[in-house]
Design a protein around this motif. Structure first.
Motif, PDB file in Angstrom:
ATOM      1  N   ARG A 376     -21.629  13.677 -22.267  1.00  0.00           N
ATOM      2  CA  ARG A 376     -20.934  13.533 -20.988  1.00  0.00           C
ATOM      3  C   ARG A 376     -19.704  12.643 -21.099  1.00  0.00           C
ATOM      4  NH1 ARG A 376     -23.365  15.139 -16.276  1.00  0.00           N
ATOM      5  NH2 ARG A 376     -25.476  15.989 -16.454  1.00  0.00           N
ATOM      6  N   ILE A 377     -19.830  11.531 -21.829  1.00  0.00           N
ATOM      7  CA  ILE A 377     -18.718  10.576 -21.871  1.00  0.00           C
ATOM      8  C   ILE A 377     -18.085  10.480 -23.259  1.00  0.00           C
ATOM      9  CG2 ILE A 377     -19.774   9.229 -20.026  1.00  0.00           C
ATOM     10  CD1 ILE A 377     -20.598   7.152 -22.088  1.00  0.00           C
ATOM     11  N   GLY A 378     -18.643  11.181 -24.229  1.00  0.00           N
ATOM     12  CA  GLY A 378     -18.097  11.160 -25.574  1.00  0.00           C
ATOM     13  C   GLY A 378     -18.790  10.144 -26.467  1.00  0.00           C
ATOM     14  N   ALA A 379     -18.834  10.444 -27.767  1.00  0.00           N
ATOM     15  CA  ALA A 379     -19.513   9.577 -28.724  1.00  0.00           C
ATOM     16  C   ALA A 379     -18.870   8.193 -28.834  1.00  0.00           C
ATOM     17  CB  ALA A 379     -19.575  10.249 -30.097  1.00  0.00           C
ATOM     18  N   PRO A 380     -17.525   8.087 -28.906  1.00  0.00           N
ATOM     19  CA  PRO A 380     -16.924   6.755 -29.058  1.00  0.00           C
ATOM     20  C   PRO A 380     -17.252   5.799 -27.910  1.00  0.00           C
ATOM     21  CG  PRO A 380     -15.343   8.448 -29.642  1.00  0.00           C
ATOM     22  CD  PRO A 380     -16.514   9.149 -29.028  1.00  0.00           C
ATOM     23  N   ILE A 381     -17.134   6.275 -26.664  1.00  0.00           N
ATOM     24  CA  ILE A 381     -17.417   5.413 -25.517  1.00  0.00           C
ATOM     25  C   ILE A 381     -18.891   5.023 -25.491  1.00  0.00           C
ATOM     26  CG2 ILE A 381     -17.407   5.263 -23.004  1.00  0.00           C
ATOM     27  CD1 ILE A 381     -15.030   7.106 -22.953  1.00  0.00           C
ATOM     28  N   THR A 382     -19.761   5.962 -25.867  1.00  0.00           N
ATOM     29  CA  THR A 382     -21.192   5.671 -25.903  1.00  0.00           C
ATOM     30  C   THR A 382     -21.493   4.518 -26.846  1.00  0.00           C
ATOM     31  OG1 THR A 382     -21.732   7.996 -25.447  1.00  0.00           O
ATOM     32  CG2 THR A 382     -23.472   6.634 -26.400  1.00  0.00           C
ATOM     33  N   VAL A 383     -20.891   4.537 -28.039  1.00  0.00           N
ATOM     34  CA  VAL A 383     -21.127   3.479 -29.018  1.00  0.00           C
ATOM     35  C   VAL A 383     -20.558   2.149 -28.528  1.00  0.00           C
ATOM     36  CG1 VAL A 383     -20.569   2.701 -31.358  1.00  0.00           C
ATOM     37  CG2 VAL A 383     -21.264   5.064 -30.970  1.00  0.00           C
ATOM     38  N   VAL A 384     -19.406   2.191 -27.874  1.00  0.00           N
ATOM     39  CA  VAL A 384     -18.812   0.967 -27.322  1.00  0.00           C
ATOM     40  C   VAL A 384     -19.749   0.350 -26.287  1.00  0.00           C
ATOM     41  CG1 VAL A 384     -16.935   0.031 -25.915  1.00  0.00           C
ATOM     42  CG2 VAL A 384     -16.427   1.613 -27.783  1.00  0.00           C
ATOM     43  N   VAL A 385     -20.305   1.184 -25.411  1.00  0.00           N
ATOM     44  CA  VAL A 385     -21.239   0.695 -24.391  1.00  0.00           C
ATOM     45  C   VAL A 385     -22.469   0.078 -25.051  1.00  0.00           C
ATOM     46  CG1 VAL A 385     -22.781   1.392 -22.519  1.00  0.00           C
ATOM     47  CG2 VAL A 385     -20.452   2.301 -22.613  1.00  0.00           C
ATOM     48  N   GLN A 386     -22.962   0.700 -26.119  1.00  0.00           N
ATOM     49  CA  GLN A 386     -24.128   0.154 -26.813  1.00  0.00           C
ATOM     50  C   GLN A 386     -23.812  -1.215 -27.420  1.00  0.00           C
ATOM     51  OE1 GLN A 386     -24.719   3.743 -29.226  1.00  0.00           O
ATOM     52  NE2 GLN A 386     -26.782   3.929 -28.376  1.00  0.00           N
ATOM     53  N   GLY A 387     -22.589  -1.383 -27.908  1.00  0.00           N
ATOM     54  CA  GLY A 387     -22.183  -2.679 -28.431  1.00  0.00           C
ATOM     55  C   GLY A 387     -22.150  -3.745 -27.351  1.00  0.00           C
ATOM     56  N   ILE A 388     -21.650  -3.364 -26.170  1.00  0.00           N
ATOM     57  CA  ILE A 388     -21.609  -4.298 -25.042  1.00  0.00           C
ATOM     58  C   ILE A 388     -23.025  -4.695 -24.628  1.00  0.00           C
ATOM     59  CG2 ILE A 388     -20.970  -4.540 -22.603  1.00  0.00           C
ATOM     60  CD1 ILE A 388     -18.574  -2.711 -23.190  1.00  0.00           C
TER      61      ILE A 388
END
Length: 427
Positions: A376-388
């Motif tokens: 839905r939001i793309g792999a890069p943004i997903t990983v960034v959110v997981q880092g946060i």
């Protein structure tokens, strides 16, 4: 030149049984990572769906969650050596079946999922018995933290080199060869067990029901605050952060415009960070503050994932993949050391199974969530959110992680052994 037994980093190798254990697991771990990489790549190549990758990971890990309490009780109640032998044979059969499906051209998603479920059930019995076995193969219990760290370092090295080798084999020979190499690797564990020289096991008879024995593990955790909070943190990280590996094939093929070899390289750089982390943990001095190291590693994990998700330059992104790998491996390694060192011997198998439930229960759910969200939001943004999220969790647990120090020393083990002797004398 100092002998290897005198070196702080390798002191656990003073025990010949642990050396055999280490060698056998090393061979097996390389095969495991080759198969794991091949399965994920095959699924993504067939479906181009991050969600189905998550489902595949769920299919392997969630059965381990469901059955790990049985495996934990079995590790405490029965002889661990036959259990491990049986799980190795079953793992060989599972890997060979995967290879046959590829060779015959019958590799379809539902069959992969079924075999993944079978492997998950096997691991539910294998991992508690294997983890508990470390205590028995280490001659000097003061070397236990070093043994756990070295074993994890070995697994990290396999995580670094296994996927890279798997990527090369996938491109040159196909997935079937990866599966057959994994099948052959389980022979290393069986051979090491045969060569070990250990006293005959003492039968552990119990007329209590398995579920009642497992409940005792949770009752025990109510009193063991450090173990309880450590497992809780690991569970949250396993659910919300560590499933970032679900979308790594997307980074390899879409973000970095690569192939199976690229996927193997990404996993290898993460593995390089993991092995650096475990070497650091293995070489730390007695008395190091484990909780403080866990806090710092969680911060490193968060920063690594945020930068990895934002950067499109492959070499620079790999630097942060190393950082994320360093933080990732510390989560399980330190948690494992805390659980093994702080739990009483007669409860160790069950507490380890609860620790594994925190991983096998949360990580597969997290993989499905990560796969669905990334579409839905793309792999890069997903990983960034997981880092946060990793940074937020570090702040939430900051009081626990930076509070009173909890060093590990030989006296900790002696106190637990003494308590066990008191318990046995009162029965």
């Amino acid at each position: 030149m100092k002998k290897i037994s005198e070196l702080n980093l390798f002191r656990a190798f003073r025990s010949s049984n642990y050396t055999l254990y280490f060698i056998g697991r090393s061979v097996s771990q390389f095969g495991t990572w080759m198969q794991r990489t091949a399965v994920i790549w095959v699924v993504y190549s067939m479906t181009h769906s991050a969600f189905l990758i998550g489902v595949t990971i769920f299919a392997e890990q969630f059965p381990s969650f469901l059955f790990s309490f049985v495996g934990g009780v079995a590790a405490d109640r029965y002889n661990r050596y036959p259990i491990i032998r049986i799980t190795q044979i079953a793992s060989i059969v599972q890997a060979v079946l995967l290879a046959i499906l590829v060779v015959t051209g019958h590799m379809i998603i539902w069959m992969i999922l079924v075999l993944s479920v079978i492997l998950g059930i096997i691991n539910a019995f294998d991992v508690p018995a294997r983890q508990s076995l470390i205590h028995e193969v280490v001659a000097d219990q003061a070397d236990l933290p070093n043994a756990v760290a070295l074993t994890t370092a070995m697994a990290s090295l396999a995580q670094m080199l296994g996927p890279a080798l798997s990527g090369i084999v996938l491109s040159a020979f196909g997935a079937a060869v990866c599966f057959l190499i994994n099948a052959a690797s389980f022979g290393g564990v069986m051979l090491s067990l045969i060569l070990m020289k250990l006293p005959p096991p003492t039968p552990k008879k119990s007329e209590r029901k398995i579920i009642n024995e497992f409940k005792e593990g949770f009752i025990y955790l109510k009193e063991a605050r450090v173990i309880r909070l450590t497992i809780l943190l690991l569970a949250l990280v396993s659910l919300l952060v560590l499933p970032y590996n679900t979308v790594l094939p997307v980074f390899a093929k879409v973000i970095f415009k690569g192939d199976a070899t690229t996927f193997g390289y990404i996993n290898s750089f993460i593995g390089a960070g993991a092995i650096a982390g475990t070497i650091y943990l293995a070489s730390r001095k007695s008395g190091s503050n484990l909780k403080q190291i866990l806090f710092v590693s969680t911060i490193m994990l968060g920063i690594g994932l945020i930068c990895f998700g934002l950067i499109k330059n492959f070499p620079l992104a790999m630097f942060f993949a190393v950082l994320a790998g360093f933080g990732s491996i510390a989560q399980f390694t330190i948690s494992n050391i805390i659980v093994q060192s702080q739990s009483e011997p007669h409860m160790r198998g069950r507490v380890i199974s609860i620790l594994l439930m925190a991983i096998f229960g949360m990580a597969p759910l997290g993989s499905v969530i990560t796969g669905a969200v990334s579409e839905r939001i793309g792999a890069p943004i997903t990983v960034v959110v997981q880092g946060i999220i990793a940074l937020v969790l570090a702040l939430v647990f900051i009081k626990f992680l930076t509070g009173r120090t909890m060093p590990y020393s030989k006296s900790d083990i002696l106190s637990h052994e003494t308590e066990e002797e008191i318990v046995e004398s009162r029965r």
